[in-house]
Motif scaffolding. Sequence first.
Motif, PDB file in Angstrom:
ATOM      1  N   ALA A   5       1.060  -1.056  -0.024  1.00  0.00           N
ATOM      2  CA  ALA A   5       0.025   0.007  -0.067  1.00  0.00           C
ATOM      3  C   ALA A   5       0.801   1.248  -0.005  1.00  0.00           C
ATOM      4  N   THR A   6       0.633   2.174  -0.871  1.00  0.00           N
ATOM      5  CA  THR A   6       1.449   3.358  -0.967  1.00  0.00           C
ATOM      6  C   THR A   6       0.553   4.726  -0.889  1.00  0.00           C
ATOM      7  N   ASP A   7       0.896   5.277  -0.007  1.00  0.00           N
ATOM      8  CA  ASP A   7       0.399   6.995   0.398  1.00  0.00           C
ATOM      9  C   ASP A   7      -1.122   6.778   0.215  1.00  0.00           C
ATOM     10  N   LEU A   8      -1.895   5.861   1.067  1.00  0.00           N
ATOM     11  CA  LEU A   8      -3.184   5.807   0.931  1.00  0.00           C
ATOM     12  C   LEU A   8      -3.952   6.753   1.851  1.00  0.00           C
ATOM     13  N   SER A   9      -4.875   7.670   1.315  1.00  0.00           N
ATOM     14  CA  SER A   9      -5.522   8.657   2.099  1.00  0.00           C
ATOM     15  C   SER A   9      -7.029   8.371   1.712  1.00  0.00           C
ATOM     16  N   TRP A  10      -8.022   8.562   2.850  1.00  0.00           N
ATOM     17  CA  TRP A  10      -9.399   8.563   2.642  1.00  0.00           C
ATOM     18  C   TRP A  10      -9.994   9.637   3.446  1.00  0.00           C
ATOM     19  N   SER A  11     -10.893  10.542   3.175  1.00  0.00           N
ATOM     20  CA  SER A  11     -11.647  11.393   3.779  1.00  0.00           C
ATOM     21  C   SER A  11     -13.281  11.302   3.678  1.00  0.00           C
ATOM     22  N   THR A  12     -13.833  12.098   4.418  1.00  0.00           N
ATOM     23  CA  THR A  12     -15.305  12.308   4.162  1.00  0.00           C
ATOM     24  C   THR A  12     -15.847  13.582   5.141  1.00  0.00           C
ATOM     25  N   GLY A  13     -16.627  14.181   4.512  1.00  0.00           N
ATOM     26  CA  GLY A  13     -17.122  15.399   4.880  1.00  0.00           C
ATOM     27  C   GLY A  13     -16.190  16.305   5.330  1.00  0.00           C
ATOM     28  N   GLY A  14     -15.080  16.330   4.481  1.00  0.00           N
ATOM     29  CA  GLY A  14     -13.969  17.479   4.676  1.00  0.00           C
ATOM     30  C   GLY A  14     -13.140  16.834   5.981  1.00  0.00           C
ATOM     31  N   HIS A  15     -13.282  15.636   6.365  1.00  0.00           N
ATOM     32  CA  HIS A  15     -12.300  15.252   7.657  1.00  0.00           C
ATOM     33  C   HIS A  15     -11.523  14.078   7.089  1.00  0.00           C
ATOM     34  N   THR A  16     -10.431  14.314   7.366  1.00  0.00           N
ATOM     35  CA  THR A  16      -9.143  13.053   6.738  1.00  0.00           C
ATOM     36  C   THR A  16      -9.433  11.808   7.887  1.00  0.00           C
ATOM     37  N   ILE A  17      -9.743  10.755   7.331  1.00  0.00           N
ATOM     38  CA  ILE A  17      -9.890   9.494   8.235  1.00  0.00           C
ATOM     39  C   ILE A  17      -8.515   8.671   8.302  1.00  0.00           C
ATOM     40  N   VAL A  18      -7.922   8.586   7.127  1.00  0.00           N
ATOM     41  CA  VAL A  18      -6.713   8.153   6.818  1.00  0.00           C
ATOM     42  C   VAL A  18      -5.734   8.796   6.015  1.00  0.00           C
ATOM     43  N   GLY A  19      -4.702   9.201   6.351  1.00  0.00           N
ATOM     44  CA  GLY A  19      -3.798  10.227   5.678  1.00  0.00           C
ATOM     45  C   GLY A  19      -2.467   9.626   5.361  1.00  0.00           C
ATOM     46  N   GLY A  20      -1.868   9.308   4.189  1.00  0.00           N
ATOM     47  CA  GLY A  20      -0.636   9.238   3.866  1.00  0.00           C
ATOM     48  C   GLY A  20      -0.109   7.905   4.099  1.00  0.00           C
ATOM     49  N   VAL A  21      -0.994   6.604   4.148  1.00  0.00           N
ATOM     50  CA  VAL A  21      -0.445   5.426   4.688  1.00  0.00           C
ATOM     51  C   VAL A  21       0.336   4.561   3.777  1.00  0.00           C
ATOM     52  N   SER A  22       1.696   3.942   4.109  1.00  0.00           N
ATOM     53  CA  SER A  22       2.140   3.152   3.257  1.00  0.00           C
ATOM     54  C   SER A  22       2.713   1.940   4.131  1.00  0.00           C
ATOM     55  N   LEU A  23       2.821   0.745   3.570  1.00  0.00           N
ATOM     56  CA  LEU A  23       3.033  -0.312   4.382  1.00  0.00           C
ATOM     57  C   LEU A  23       3.236  -1.364   3.411  1.00  0.00           C
ATOM     58  N   ARG A  24       3.870  -2.546   3.598  1.00  0.00           N
ATOM     59  CA  ARG A  24       4.172  -3.674   2.978  1.00  0.00           C
ATOM     60  C   ARG A  24       3.969  -4.808   3.764  1.00  0.00           C
ATOM     61  N   VAL A  25       3.139  -5.781   3.222  1.00  0.00           N
ATOM     62  CA  VAL A  25       2.890  -7.068   3.926  1.00  0.00           C
ATOM     63  C   VAL A  25       3.329  -8.192   3.143  1.00  0.00           C
ATOM     64  N   GLU A  26       4.559  -8.995   3.911  1.00  0.00           N
ATOM     65  CA  GLU A  26       5.042 -10.041   2.903  1.00  0.00           C
ATOM     66  C   GLU A  26       4.409 -11.241   2.942  1.00  0.00           C
ATOM     67  N   ALA A  27       4.680 -12.014   1.873  1.00  0.00           N
ATOM     68  CA  ALA A  27       3.824 -13.433   1.777  1.00  0.00           C
ATOM     69  C   ALA A  27       4.122 -14.282   2.941  1.00  0.00           C
ATOM     70  N   GLY A  28       2.829 -14.743   3.491  1.00  0.00           N
ATOM     71  CA  GLY A  28       3.015 -15.792   4.482  1.00  0.00           C
ATOM     72  C   GLY A  28       3.169 -15.062   5.847  1.00  0.00           C
ATOM     73  N   GLU A  29       2.949 -13.677   5.874  1.00  0.00           N
ATOM     74  CA  GLU A  29       3.176 -12.859   7.346  1.00  0.00           C
ATOM     75  C   GLU A  29       1.623 -13.002   7.778  1.00  0.00           C
ATOM     76  N   PHE A  30       1.659 -12.801   9.316  1.00  0.00           N
ATOM     77  CA  PHE A  30       0.488 -12.429  10.073  1.00  0.00           C
ATOM     78  C   PHE A  30       0.899 -10.948  10.423  1.00  0.00           C
ATOM     79  N   PHE A  31      -0.075 -10.137   9.932  1.00  0.00           N
ATOM     80  CA  PHE A  31       0.471  -8.501   9.826  1.00  0.00           C
ATOM     81  C   PHE A  31      -0.547  -7.901  10.791  1.00  0.00           C
ATOM     82  N   GLY A  32      -0.506  -7.549  11.874  1.00  0.00           N
ATOM     83  CA  GLY A  32      -1.662  -6.848  12.882  1.00  0.00           C
ATOM     84  C   GLY A  32      -1.648  -5.408  12.666  1.00  0.00           C
ATOM     85  N   ILE A  33      -2.868  -4.969  12.591  1.00  0.00           N
ATOM     86  CA  ILE A  33      -3.041  -3.084  12.789  1.00  0.00           C
ATOM     87  C   ILE A  33      -3.703  -3.141  13.962  1.00  0.00           C
ATOM     88  N   VAL A  34      -3.305  -2.135  14.836  1.00  0.00           N
ATOM     89  CA  VAL A  34      -3.639  -1.979  16.174  1.00  0.00           C
ATOM     90  C   VAL A  34      -3.782  -0.427  16.199  1.00  0.00           C
TER      91      VAL A  34
END
Length: 267
Positions: A5-34
């Motif tokens: 994922a590269t530079d992901l952003s999402w907003s609604t109603g003029g409010h940024t919910i996710v801004g500038g998120v980049s990450l890489r998940v490798e094959a076979g990995e258990f990747f958590g988001i907290v």
Amino acid sequence: MKLDATDLSWSTGGHTIVGGVSLRVEAGEFFGIVGPNGSGKSSLISMLAGLRRPKTGRVTLGDTPLAALPRRQLAQRLALVEQQADTSERMTARQAVELGRTPYLGLASPWSAEDEAVVDQALDAVGMAHLAHRVWHTLSGGERQRLHIARALAQQPRLLILDEPTNHLDIGHQIGLLDLVRRLDLTVIAALHDLNHAAMFCDRIAVMKSGSIVATGRPDSVLTEDLIRDVFNVHATVERAADGCTIRFRPEDRGVSGERPTPRLVS
């Protein structure tokens, strides 16, 4: 199967919910988001799963942009278990899991013995085979959640995405489910509410705060007392061992003696 994922952003109603998120998940990995409630975990999960088109950035599954994959092909590679998934249809537990085979069915490929076997295996994997003929609305919230996992497994995906999958489960089934997911020969991305679950089961985690990722790495490296206090606004003691770490949360405002101060009423 890896995911980028590269530079992901999402907003609604003029409010940024996710801004500038980049990450890489490798094959076979258990990747958590907290992260705390409202930090953007579910919105990020929706973009990673292709349910929500990002305002900026892109997601790549393997070597293919997610947006370029037809829905049928995407469903054969990626399965999502949503936090509040439900159905209003009158169906049995087994029929709910059979829906996971939809991406493989068509005029040239009708329901087969192979499909039956895949559904049997998925029900067995989540310990629900004995309830296969129960009607959906007679099942508890925890039983329905385990069936949603089984439906995802019936898709035979290469990437499994879970949005707080242990909601509605008792502690035994929480541990059992995450252990099952960890042992699957899949890439797994899971938004998790419990930091100890993340420490116990994830290879790496990303910590979100206010729509951004503030730390990424192994749980025993990322989950420090300072970070937990800053991101979650709670005090904790992190106990480290050779096999990971355990987080013990503790009340605030204890005095030198360790006693909680007596509240004072002000007139």
